[in-house]
Each structure stands twice: as C-alpha cells, then as structure tokens.
Design a protein around this motif. Structure first.
Motif, PDB file in Angstrom:
ATOM      1  N   SER A 205       8.544   5.776 -10.427  1.00 33.42           N
ATOM      2  CA  SER A 205       7.525   5.170  -9.572  1.00 33.42           C
ATOM      3  C   SER A 205       6.608   6.200  -8.923  1.00 33.42           C
ATOM      4  O   SER A 205       5.732   5.840  -8.140  1.00 33.42           O
ATOM      5  N   VAL A 206       6.807   7.481  -9.239  1.00 28.91           N
ATOM      6  CA  VAL A 206       5.992   8.548  -8.656  1.00 28.91           C
ATOM      7  C   VAL A 206       4.765   8.758  -9.537  1.00 28.91           C
ATOM      8  O   VAL A 206       4.880   9.060 -10.728  1.00 28.91           O
ATOM      9  N   ARG A 207       3.595   8.594  -8.941  1.00 28.74           N
ATOM     10  CA  ARG A 207       2.366   8.622  -9.711  1.00 28.74           C
ATOM     11  C   ARG A 207       2.129   9.943 -10.466  1.00 28.74           C
ATOM     12  O   ARG A 207       1.718   9.914 -11.633  1.00 28.74           O
ATOM     13  N   PRO A 208       2.356  11.130  -9.878  1.00 35.18           N
ATOM     14  CA  PRO A 208       2.125  12.365 -10.643  1.00 35.18           C
ATOM     15  C   PRO A 208       2.969  12.444 -11.916  1.00 35.18           C
ATOM     16  O   PRO A 208       2.488  12.908 -12.951  1.00 35.18           O
ATOM     17  N   ALA A 443      11.450  11.790  14.977  1.00 30.73           N
ATOM     18  CA  ALA A 443      10.648  12.002  13.776  1.00 30.73           C
ATOM     19  C   ALA A 443      10.525  10.753  12.937  1.00 30.73           C
ATOM     20  O   ALA A 443       9.685  10.673  12.066  1.00 30.73           O
ATOM     21  N   GLY A 444      11.375   9.770  13.180  1.00 30.27           N
ATOM     22  CA  GLY A 444      11.271   8.527  12.416  1.00 30.27           C
ATOM     23  C   GLY A 444      11.917   8.671  11.053  1.00 30.27           C
ATOM     24  O   GLY A 444      12.347   9.745  10.655  1.00 30.27           O
ATOM     25  N   PRO A 445      12.028   7.577  10.326  1.00 25.36           N
ATOM     26  CA  PRO A 445      12.650   7.600   9.000  1.00 25.36           C
ATOM     27  C   PRO A 445      11.754   8.273   7.968  1.00 25.36           C
ATOM     28  O   PRO A 445      10.556   8.295   8.094  1.00 25.36           O
ATOM     29  N   VAL A 446      12.414   8.819   6.957  1.00 23.89           N
ATOM     30  CA  VAL A 446      11.688   9.419   5.835  1.00 23.89           C
ATOM     31  C   VAL A 446      11.495   8.359   4.773  1.00 23.89           C
ATOM     32  O   VAL A 446      12.432   7.705   4.351  1.00 23.89           O
ATOM     33  N   THR A 447      10.279   8.191   4.343  1.00 27.48           N
ATOM     34  CA  THR A 447       9.971   7.123   3.390  1.00 27.48           C
ATOM     35  C   THR A 447      10.000   7.651   1.965  1.00 27.48           C
ATOM     36  O   THR A 447      10.073   8.845   1.718  1.00 27.48           O
ATOM     37  N   ASP A 448       9.910   6.717   1.042  1.00 32.06           N
ATOM     38  CA  ASP A 448       9.858   7.034  -0.384  1.00 32.06           C
ATOM     39  C   ASP A 448       8.623   7.880  -0.660  1.00 32.06           C
ATOM     40  O   ASP A 448       7.523   7.515  -0.287  1.00 32.06           O
ATOM     41  N   PRO A 449       8.787   9.029  -1.317  1.00 32.55           N
ATOM     42  CA  PRO A 449       7.603   9.845  -1.608  1.00 32.55           C
ATOM     43  C   PRO A 449       6.584   9.139  -2.465  1.00 32.55           C
ATOM     44  O   PRO A 449       5.414   9.472  -2.452  1.00 32.55           O
ATOM     45  N   ALA A 450       7.033   8.163  -3.271  1.00 28.72           N
ATOM     46  CA  ALA A 450       6.066   7.437  -4.090  1.00 28.72           C
ATOM     47  C   ALA A 450       5.135   6.603  -3.251  1.00 28.72           C
ATOM     48  O   ALA A 450       4.064   6.202  -3.694  1.00 28.72           O
ATOM     49  N   ALA A 451       5.563   6.309  -2.000  1.00 29.10           N
ATOM     50  CA  ALA A 451       4.730   5.485  -1.140  1.00 29.10           C
ATOM     51  C   ALA A 451       3.805   6.304  -0.265  1.00 29.10           C
ATOM     52  O   ALA A 451       3.112   5.765   0.579  1.00 29.10           O
ATOM     53  N   THR A 452       3.797   7.626  -0.409  1.00 22.65           N
ATOM     54  CA  THR A 452       2.930   8.455   0.413  1.00 22.65           C
ATOM     55  C   THR A 452       1.481   8.133   0.132  1.00 22.65           C
ATOM     56  O   THR A 452       1.042   8.225  -1.011  1.00 22.65           O
ATOM     57  N   PRO A 453       0.709   7.752   1.137  1.00 21.91           N
ATOM     58  CA  PRO A 453      -0.659   7.294   0.877  1.00 21.91           C
ATOM     59  C   PRO A 453      -1.630   8.442   0.731  1.00 21.91           C
ATOM     60  O   PRO A 453      -1.404   9.532   1.228  1.00 21.91           O
ATOM     61  N   ASN A 454      -2.697   8.154   0.053  1.00 18.41           N
ATOM     62  CA  ASN A 454      -3.854   9.022   0.045  1.00 18.41           C
ATOM     63  C   ASN A 454      -4.761   8.617   1.198  1.00 18.41           C
ATOM     64  O   ASN A 454      -4.627   7.519   1.756  1.00 18.41           O
ATOM     65  N   PRO A 455      -5.719   9.429   1.567  1.00 17.89           N
ATOM     66  CA  PRO A 455      -6.598   9.069   2.685  1.00 17.89           C
ATOM     67  C   PRO A 455      -7.314   7.751   2.469  1.00 17.89           C
ATOM     68  O   PRO A 455      -7.716   7.113   3.434  1.00 17.89           O
ATOM     69  N   GLY A 456      -7.477   7.300   1.229  1.00 18.67           N
ATOM     70  CA  GLY A 456      -8.182   6.049   0.977  1.00 18.67           C
ATOM     71  C   GLY A 456      -7.282   4.840   0.919  1.00 18.67           C
ATOM     72  O   GLY A 456      -7.750   3.738   0.644  1.00 18.67           O
ATOM     73  N   ASP A 457      -5.957   4.981   1.139  1.00 18.79           N
ATOM     74  CA  ASP A 457      -5.053   3.853   1.049  1.00 18.79           C
ATOM     75  C   ASP A 457      -5.220   2.925   2.240  1.00 18.79           C
ATOM     76  O   ASP A 457      -5.674   3.314   3.310  1.00 18.79           O
ATOM     77  N   THR A 458      -4.800   1.667   2.084  1.00 13.62           N
ATOM     78  CA  THR A 458      -4.868   0.693   3.173  1.00 13.62           C
ATOM     79  C   THR A 458      -3.774   0.972   4.176  1.00 13.62           C
ATOM     80  O   THR A 458      -2.730   1.535   3.854  1.00 13.62           O
ATOM     81  N   PRO A 459      -3.933   0.543   5.443  1.00 11.12           N
ATOM     82  CA  PRO A 459      -3.000   0.903   6.498  1.00 11.12           C
ATOM     83  C   PRO A 459      -1.601   0.374   6.281  1.00 11.12           C
ATOM     84  O   PRO A 459      -0.658   0.933   6.810  1.00 11.12           O
ATOM     85  N   ASP A 460      -1.400  -0.695   5.498  1.00 13.69           N
ATOM     86  CA  ASP A 460      -0.050  -1.220   5.376  1.00 13.69           C
ATOM     87  C   ASP A 460       0.828  -0.332   4.514  1.00 13.69           C
ATOM     88  O   ASP A 460       2.003  -0.589   4.380  1.00 13.69           O
TER      89      ASP A 460
END
Length: 682
Positions: A205-208, A443-460
């Motif tokens: 699921s990782v885009r790269p 620091a909060g939970p660490v999320t899935d790296p595949a979900a890391t947004p780009n600057p153009g992603d929507t806020p959700d």
C-alpha cells in the motif's frame, strides 16, 4: 545533543503455518493463469533442443589469399558450429564491386561438417574477388567476415572490406542498451514485488514501492519491444531504418530469439494482472475478518508471481548462452534460477533503499527479513554462477586469456565488493533492530506511513503524530488553528495542508537524525551503485563469445593453418576439355580436390556438355601416381551423385609431391578418352 531514534513500531506480519486453501473467484482466476503460463513455459522448454555456441569460420575453398589458375564454379565456407544463413548471407564481388555469384546459398553440411556454398557466374575474368559473409550463430549473436582470392593473378579491387563486423555500429549500441534496460526492468519489477511479498506485505500500500514495481514493468515491456524491432537490423543490414521493415520483422519472428521475445510480451500481460491484484485486492484485505482470505491470497500471489517471473527469466535462457553448448538441459533451469536470485537480491535492494528514503517508520523486522532473503539469494548466485563459469569457460587459460574470462573475473570482483558492503549493511541493520526509545506521551500515535499526506492532500488524511499539529478534524469546516478559520472551509483546508507539510518535514528530520538508519541508507546505496555496474558487465557477458568456444575455435583455426603451412598457392581445381571422338563426345571436365594435402581429401567432378549443361556419362575412372617415388597408380572410384556430378570422399594421398592425375571419361560403349594432369599436393 543526543538524537532520539524514531519509533519503529512492531512488525505487523504474522507467521503463516500450514498450507492455506485457496477460495474465491479471484484466486481461481489466478490459479488458472498460473496453469496456463506453466503450460506455455513447459512447451518452450520441451521444444528447446541442444545447440552450439558462437560459430567461427574454419575453412574456405578457395582459401583466403589463394590464387587459382581458372575460375572456380563455387565458393565453399566451412564453420565450426551450426549457423543460420539468409539468401544473401554469402556474397562474392568482382574487382569492380559487382556481384559474381548466383545469390543462392546451398547447404553442403553432412555428418559433423557444417559447410555452405554459393555458385559463381560462368566466365569470370581474372582478378581479385572478395567474399563477404554474415550469419547468426546458434546462441542468437551475429557473426561476419570477409576474405579475398584471385583468379589468374591478383589485381586491384574497388571493394573495401567492411570495417565493422556484424553486431557493431550504432544499431548494435541501441540493441545493447535495450537489452541492458530489459534486464534492469526485470530486476526492478520482480525484485520489488518479491520484497513486498517476502519481507513487507504492508508495503503493497506504499505508493513509492508501487511506482517502483510499475516502472519496472513499463521499462521491461518497452525494452522488449525495442529489442524486437532492432533485432532485424542488428543481425542484418545494420541500418536503423530497417527496424520498421515488416519483412525483416516477420523473419525475426520465425527465429528462436523472436519467439522468446514474443513469449516475454505475453508473459508481461500476465505480470500486469499480477501487479493489479497485488496493489488492488491484496491491499484492501486488512481487516481482522479478512485475515484468512489475505493469507490465501498471499499464497496464490507467491505461486503465480513465481511462475510468471520464472517464465520471463526463461525467455533469456532459451535464446542466449544457456541454450547452446554442453548440458543444455541443466544449463537452462540453472540460468533461470540465477536470474531469479539476482532479481530477488538486487531488485529487493532497490526496494529497501526506496523504503529507507521515503518511508518514515520502516519496521526493523522488514530489514531483518530482507537480510535473510538476500543471504539466500547470494548463496544461490554463487552456486549457479560457479556452474555457469565452468560451463562457459572450461579452463584456467580461458579464464585469464579470453575476453569472456576477463569480464567474468571483473564481475566476480564486483560481486565480492558488493558482499563486503553488504557486511557493513548487516552491522547497521543490527543497530537498527535494537529496541527504540518510546515516543513522548504527547507525541500521539504513529500512523501508517502509507497514509502520510502530501501538502495537497485533504485534511481527513492528515497525520496527527507530530505535536506541532494543534487540531485537525475530518471536517475542513471544523478545523481550528489559532482560533481562526472555523467559518472558512477553504482557509481551514489550506492551513491543514500547511500543517501536514510541516508534520511530514518534522518526521523526516527525526528520521534522518537516526545515525544507524542514515548509515544503513548509505551502505545500501553503495550496494545499489555497484549493482548497476554488475548489471552492465553481465549484459556485455551475454554478447561475448564464451571462453570455451573461443579457445576451441582458435585451436581449430590454428590446426587448419598448420595443416596448410607451406602449401603452395597453386590451384586445387582444374578445368579439362575432352573429346572421346564419338557422337556427343565433346565436353569439359571440372575437378575439385581439397584440401590438396597429404591425408584424406575430397574429390568432386562435374562433366559439362558443349552448351554448359550437365552431361550424364556412363563411367568415370580416376587414378593418382607419384612417379618420382614410384607410388601408384592409386585407383579412385567416384560415385555418381547426379547427372554430370561425381564425387569421391576420403581420397587418401600418402605424401606431398607432384601427382599425376589420370581421368578416363567414357561417353558410350566404345567411345572413351583419358586425360592426364599434374596436381601439386602439399
């Protein structure tokens, strides 16, 4: 200041035990495709017979540089191994550069002798003639050459011998680039996919990584098409414009190499389906209730992907060095295994490097699993490589004294250097897998790296792992940053994107601050750089004549030269008129004796009538006498092959000297005549 290692998190992959049972229409389709590809691959392997390696010209009649008294009727070339010739593969040019042959190549091969001939035009004048030939050896590589002979006496000629041999020039460079690119594309596609399935299933699921696999597929497909189009000019004219000649393309498709390239394109269609399932249905089965189905799908993808990858690798084995020489039945599967191991190691290395550079929180277990897979691949490469080296080189002298052996030594040195760099990578891997410090409570939970947004992603999709993000909601209208933007959705979305970019930069900064991860990235990058050079050397090796066959060809050529050492430039052919005195008793006898040296010789006689047409006579008698040694007459009994053509094989001539040749021609029951001629032997 001490850098804090980022949270790496536990490995999400659970061990799979037992043999899962495939179910569902998607898996049934995968199995059907696997069976189909296996059938195609089995058919290709079953139809691949043993062949020879690079061929070499071992002899000719007339010989290179020979001066014959009368014009021969044909030019004969003898090769060390089987070759493929076209209609104009042998051309004879007169001193002015005009064709002096009939443009039809005849196959004279019999037993273990590989020979081809082209008939010459009648009535050729004296002068120097050029013979240019071009063929394709059994391992798909083009070979060519040229030599001259003279009739009567040497003369000036307007024919310039070609400076470039077959397989050289601009087309050859483009062809080699396409082959190198095809290898690189296969390594990326197969290696990155294997990395995902074997080491990091969540990486699907990782885009790269998705882009890496898809780009490998596109590269391999484009390079295969380019190789197919360039094949005709590469083995023929050498003109780039002929790449789009449909006639030449049709000829290529009828060859072993053309069939292998078309098979590769068909298998790439199956690979496209595999990639679609891997990055589609496979990534969507992440829930606990779908764990069993994903386990089954993992098993199906592993089996199907292995068959597709083996089939694509076999298209190289079926058309190159593995399909020629000794032990072909063992060499081809070994070559497939060698290429698969290289793809798993080198392609997986590029995938790991991509993950280390682009994924903020790669689990240590992923690196640890790839380290084990890479070790198994290196062992496989070593075992299969040793066998291939023995098969293609065969001796220490060939290892150090031939181009193939020297390139092989360079490749071994580069692989050894890669293994040395990999040892440092294992050291940094061990440090990377040490328990990491727990993140701060705020620091909060660490999320899935595949979900890391780009600057153009929507806020959700914005990650809240970074403490600099004060408030991010699924609803853009509800985003509150510094108390502003609550009533302006557009402003809120813009601020959320800015905060996401800041969060991503912060995580990258923390990731790069880990010295173990940074050193691991550098060592893996060094491995990948060496791998690029190894791939280039491997590509050159596949187009280089193996050391074993190069030495054998050199021994054959040297032996032929020694057997002909001291031989005069006198002719081995004679044209003798005769007249038996009866009706239809006039004609011409053409005789060819080769190699006109002590030992076994082969004699051919052609009887022509007054109009130059074959004359069928009832009997020919031949004898040889060496008068100064009082040897002979030695009878020679020719066999009638066709109307006007007689032959005698294995004519044993015991010693050199001026032998008296007597030929008795009988044209009727009572009309005959005997012709005397002196032939120099040795």
């Amino acid at each position: 200041m001490t850098a804090t290692a980022p949270h790496l998190g536990p490995s999400p992959v659970r061990p799979v035990s037992g043999h899962p049972v495939l179910r569902g229409p998607l898996l049934r389709r995968l199995l059907a495709i696997t069976v189909l590809i296996g059938t195609v691959l089995g058919t290709l392997l079953a139809g691949a017979g043993p062949a020879a390696a690079h061929a070499a010209l071992t002899g000719s009649n007339p010989k290179d540089g020979a001066v014959v008294a009368t014009a021969p009727t044909e030019v004969t070339l003898t090769f060390s191994e089987q070759i493929a010739l076209g209609k104009d593969s042998i051309r004879v040019l007169d001193p002015s550069g005009e064709r002096a042959d009939e443009s039809t190549v005849r196959d004279l091969s019999s037993g273990g002798t590989v020979a081809y001939a082209v008939d010459l035009l009648p009535g050729l004048p004296d002068g120097t003639y050029t013979v240019a030939w071009q063929a394709v050896s059994a391992d798909s590589h083009p070979i060519s050459g040229a030599f001259t002979f003279s009739i009567g006496a040497p003369s000036e000629t307007e024919v310039a011998l070609p400076r470039e041999k077959a397989g050289e020039g601009a087309v050859a460079v483009l062809y080699d680039i396409s082959r190198y690119t095809a290898y690189a594309g296969f390594l990326l596609m197969a290696g990155a996919a294997a990395f995902i399935l074997l080491c990091w299933p969540r990486g699907a699921s990782v885009r790269p990584l998705q882009r890496l696999v898809v780009r490998g597929w596109v590269t391999l497909t484009a390079a295969t098409l380019a190789t197919l189009l360039l094949r005709s000019p590469y083995t023929g004219s050498g003109e780039l414009a002929d790449a789009f000649d449909l006639g030449g393309l049709q000829t290529v498709l009828e060859t072993k190499t053309g069939a292998a390239l078309v098979s590769r394109l068909l298998l790439l269609g199956a690979a496209a389906l595999f990639i679609a399932v891997l990055f589609g249905a496979y990534t969507k089965r992440d829930g606990d209730d779908q764990r069993s189905e994903k386990k089954d799908l993992t098993f199906g993808l592993s089996i199907g992907g292995s068959v597709v990858a083996a089939g694509i690798a076999a298209t190289w084995a079926l058309s190159e060095h593995a399909s020629t020489g000794i032990q072909v039945g063992l060499a081809m599967p070994v070559d497939v295994l060698h290429l698969l191991a290289a793809a798993t190691w080198l392609g997986g290395l590029v995938a790991l490097l991509t993950a280390l550079h682009r994924v903020p929180s790669l689990e240590p277990a992923v690196v640890r699993r790839f380290s084990g897979v890479a070790f198994a691949s290196v062992v496989t490469l070593a075992v299969t490589g040793i066998y291939q080296s023995w098969r293609q080189v065969g001796s220490w002298s060939a290892l150090t004294g031939t181009s193939y052996g020297q390139l092989l030594l360079a490749k071994v040195a580069l692989v050894a250097l890669m293994v040395g760099v990999a040892w440092f990578s294992r050291r940094w891997t061990a440090r990377l897998t040490e328990p990491a410090a727990e993140p701060a409570p705020d620091a909060g939970p660490v999320t899935d790296p595949a979900a890391t947004p780009n600057p153009g992603d929507t806020p959700d999709h914005v990650d809240t792992a970074d403490p600099t993000v004060t408030a991010v909601s699924a609803d853009p209208a509800a985003v509150a940053v510094d108390g502003t933007g609550a009533d302006d959705p557009a402003r809120a979305a813009q601020l959320a994107r800015q905060q996401a970019a800041v969060a991503t930069a912060q995580r990258k900064k923390e990731r790069d601050a880990d010295p173990g991860r940074t050193r691991l990235r550098r060592s893996v990058l060094a491995e990948a750089g060496i791998a690029v050079v190894v791939l280039a050397v491997t590509t050159v090796l596949t187009t280089t004549e193996p050391g074993r066959t190069e030495e054998e060809a050199a021994r054959t050529t040297t032996g032929a030269a020694q057997n002909g050492a001291g031989a005069p430039q006198g002719p081995a052919e004679r044209t003798l008129p005769f007249d038996t005195g009866g009706a239809n008793g006039k004609g011409t006898l053409r005789l060819s004796l080769g190699p006109a040296a002590p030992g076994a010789n082969e004699m051919h006689l052609w009887v022509d009538g007054p109009g130059g047409k074959p004359m069928d006579v009832p009997e020919l008698k031949i004898s040889l006498t060496l008068q100064d040694k009082q040897i002979g007459p030695l009878p020679v009994t020719p066999t009638r092959l066709a109307a006007g053509h007689w032959s005698a094989g294995s004519v044993q001539i015991p010693m050199p000297g001026d032998w008296q040749l007597q030929v008795t021609v009988r044209t009727s029951d009572i009309d005959q005549t005997t012709i005397d001629e002196t032939v120099r032997i040795g």
